[in-house]
Design an enzyme around this catalytic site. Structure first.
Site, mmCIF file in Angstrom:
data_model
loop_
_atom_site.group_PDB
_atom_site.id
_atom_site.type_symbol
_atom_site.label_atom_id
_atom_site.label_comp_id
_atom_site.label_asym_id
_atom_site.label_seq_id
_atom_site.Cartn_x
_atom_site.Cartn_y
_atom_site.Cartn_z
ATOM 1 N N SER A 179 -17.367 9.138 6.746
ATOM 2 C CA SER A 179 -18.647 8.145 6.401
ATOM 3 C C SER A 179 -17.874 6.916 5.532
ATOM 4 C CB SER A 179 -19.337 9.072 5.326
ATOM 5 O OG SER A 179 -20.400 8.163 4.469
ATOM 6 N N TYR A 233 -19.545 13.907 -2.816
ATOM 7 C CA TYR A 233 -19.739 13.655 -1.364
ATOM 8 C C TYR A 233 -18.946 12.444 -0.878
ATOM 9 C CZ TYR A 233 -22.152 12.351 3.241
ATOM 10 O OH TYR A 233 -22.309 12.073 4.319
HETATM 11 N N1 LIG Z 1 -26.904 10.762 8.736
HETATM 12 C C1 LIG Z 1 -26.155 9.841 8.034
HETATM 13 O O1 LIG Z 1 -26.517 8.620 7.180
HETATM 14 C C2 LIG Z 1 -24.858 10.093 7.936
HETATM 15 C C3 LIG Z 1 -23.763 9.034 7.652
HETATM 16 C C4 LIG Z 1 -22.178 9.033 7.313
HETATM 17 C C5 LIG Z 1 -21.744 10.539 7.887
HETATM 18 N N2 LIG Z 1 -22.732 11.509 8.168
HETATM 19 C C6 LIG Z 1 -22.432 12.748 8.615
HETATM 20 O O2 LIG Z 1 -22.628 13.171 9.829
HETATM 21 C C7 LIG Z 1 -22.482 14.721 9.991
HETATM 22 C C8 LIG Z 1 -23.731 15.128 10.616
HETATM 23 O O3 LIG Z 1 -24.769 14.820 9.713
HETATM 24 P P1 LIG Z 1 -26.420 14.540 10.092
HETATM 25 O O4 LIG Z 1 -26.740 13.162 9.515
HETATM 26 O O5 LIG Z 1 -26.392 14.802 11.674
HETATM 27 O O6 LIG Z 1 -26.922 15.507 9.264
HETATM 28 P P2 LIG Z 1 -28.124 16.829 9.986
HETATM 29 O O7 LIG Z 1 -29.090 16.220 10.659
HETATM 30 O O8 LIG Z 1 -28.572 17.312 8.528
HETATM 31 O O9 LIG Z 1 -27.322 17.807 10.426
HETATM 32 C C9 LIG Z 1 -26.337 18.584 9.974
HETATM 33 C C10 LIG Z 1 -25.825 19.550 11.023
HETATM 34 O O10 LIG Z 1 -24.887 20.455 10.199
HETATM 35 C C11 LIG Z 1 -25.314 21.746 10.478
HETATM 36 N N3 LIG Z 1 -25.104 22.564 9.177
HETATM 37 C C12 LIG Z 1 -25.414 22.355 7.822
HETATM 38 N N4 LIG Z 1 -24.917 23.073 7.003
HETATM 39 C C13 LIG Z 1 -24.236 24.193 7.794
HETATM 40 C C14 LIG Z 1 -23.535 25.414 7.669
HETATM 41 N N5 LIG Z 1 -23.509 25.975 6.338
HETATM 42 N N6 LIG Z 1 -22.772 25.896 8.603
HETATM 43 C C15 LIG Z 1 -23.057 25.405 9.807
HETATM 44 N N7 LIG Z 1 -23.717 24.256 10.260
HETATM 45 C C16 LIG Z 1 -24.233 23.375 9.082
HETATM 46 C C17 LIG Z 1 -26.828 21.610 10.385
HETATM 47 O O11 LIG Z 1 -27.427 22.906 11.205
HETATM 48 P P3 LIG Z 1 -27.869 24.069 10.672
HETATM 49 O O12 LIG Z 1 -28.930 23.682 9.812
HETATM 50 O O13 LIG Z 1 -28.756 24.817 11.909
HETATM 51 O O14 LIG Z 1 -26.815 25.022 10.051
HETATM 52 C C18 LIG Z 1 -26.895 20.525 11.580
HETATM 53 O O15 LIG Z 1 -26.674 20.753 12.997
HETATM 54 C C19 LIG Z 1 -22.194 15.325 8.411
HETATM 55 O O16 LIG Z 1 -20.864 15.531 8.479
HETATM 56 C C20 LIG Z 1 -22.484 13.835 7.568
HETATM 57 O O17 LIG Z 1 -21.718 13.983 6.472
HETATM 58 C C21 LIG Z 1 -24.122 11.240 8.221
#
Ligand SMILES: NC(=O)c1ccc[n+]([C@@H]2O[C@H](COP(=O)([O-])OP(=O)(O)OC[C@H]3O[C@@H](n4cnc5c(N)ncnc54)[C@H](OP(=O)(O)O)[C@@H]3O)[C@@H](O)[C@H]2O)c1
Length: 258
Positions: free
Chosen positions: A137, A150
């Site tokens: 990130s 984070y």
């Molecule tokens: N969105 C942003 O603004 C942003 C920015 C920078 C980086 N990121 C990074 O991008 C990545 C994906 O995030 P996202 O934005 O797509 O978030 P999201 O929509 O909340 O998706 C998170 C994913 O991780 C899974 N997950 C969460 N806790 C888990 C656990 N304990 N075990 C297994 N799977 C788990 C969730 O599935 P289940 O709930 O079904 O387990 C879901 O598929 C993350 O690493 C995040 O830090 C996001």
């Protein structure tokens, strides 16, 4: 057909990676806690792209469940691409943060991607090919704006990826760190933030499509919203120069005058 294992594939960024790799003809192994969402996505992608899709419902913060995913990376059909995407955010200051929630975040954002990469690299190095994508990130550059751990978990993933790239690149294994800025997914509402108050949100399809352009170019670090690539080059040049010649005596400015 290559096989790609994606963590956090049930929604958000991981689900879009699943769709994109399926469209490229990859077989998939989809990992997250929500078996139902993974099952629905898997059924849709199997039908649309004539690929095989395995589902592993696992909580990656649980060592025994994490071990099942590690085992899949070590055996069965070879995994050609690992997408370490599952992650969560924890907002608010460090002082007063719940230690149990911090430990859980470290398990998900740091321990799980590290151990999954460890499980994947043996076979990749043996085959002389493979790729690991780690989702970091841009908050790793903004620790003062994102207090708490984070940002630090994401800084770990960047440094980890760069070290892996240096070690594994010569062995034929490509490692990419993807650093999104704020992207429209559920992560922020799950962390208690109001999505409507976050400026400059990127759409998740745009984020993944840009990240895959960086992947196809074999970039080590891809920052989808960064227009001026020279800024990153300058940052990396400074980082490379800084440690040169360090060691030995304390610098003059750290000596007490007699
Ligand atoms: N969105 C942003 O603004 C942003 C920015 C920078 C980086 N990121 C990074 O991008 C990545 C994906 O995030 P996202 O934005 O797509 O978030 P999201 O929509 O909340 O998706 C998170 C994913 O991780 C899974 N997950 C969460 N806790 C888990 C656990 N304990 N075990 C297994 N799977 C788990 C969730 O599935 P289940 O709930 O079904 O387990 C879901 O598929 C993350 O690493 C995040 O830090 C996001």
């Amino acid at each position: 057909m290559p096989t790609t294992l994606i963590t956090g594939a049930s929604t958000g960024i991981g689900a879009v990676y699943a769709r994109r790799f399926a469209a490229r003809g990859h077989n998939l192994v989809l990992v997250a806690r929500s078996a139902e969402k993974l099952g629905d996505l898997g059924a849709e992608l199997r039908a649309a792209h004539d690929i095989s899709v395995e589902i592993i419902a696992a909580d990656l913060t649980d060592p025994a469940q994490l071990a099942t995913v590690e085992a899949r990376l070590r055996s069965g059909d070879a995994i050609d691409v690992l997408v370490n995407n599952a992650g969560a955010a924890l907002l608010g200051p460090f002082a007063g943060a719940d230690p149990a929630r911090m430990a859980q975040l470290l398990s998900l954002n740091v321990t799980a991607p590290t151990l999954l990469a460890s499980a994947a690299v043996g076979g990749m190095v043996k085959r002389g090919s493979g790729a690991i994508i780690n989702i970091g990130s841009v908050v790793s550059f903004m620790p003062a704006v994102f207090p708490g751990i984070y940002a630090a978990t994401k800084a770990y993933l960047l440094t980890f990826s760069q070290g892996l790239a240096a070690e594994l690149g010569p062995k034929g294994v490509y490692v990419q760190a993807v650093l999104p800025a704020a992207t429209r997914t559920d992560i922020w509402t799950k962390a208690g933030a109001d999505l409507a108050k976050i400026p400059n949100l990127m759409e998740v399809d745009d984020l993944v499509d840009a990240a895959l352009i960086g992947f196809d170019r074999r970039e080590t670090v891809t920052i989808p919203p960064l227009g001026d690539a020279g800024l990153w080059d300058a940052f990396e040049t400074a980082r490379a120069i800084l440690p040169s010649g360090l060691g030995g005596a304390p610098a003059e400015r750290y000596r007490r005058s007699a």
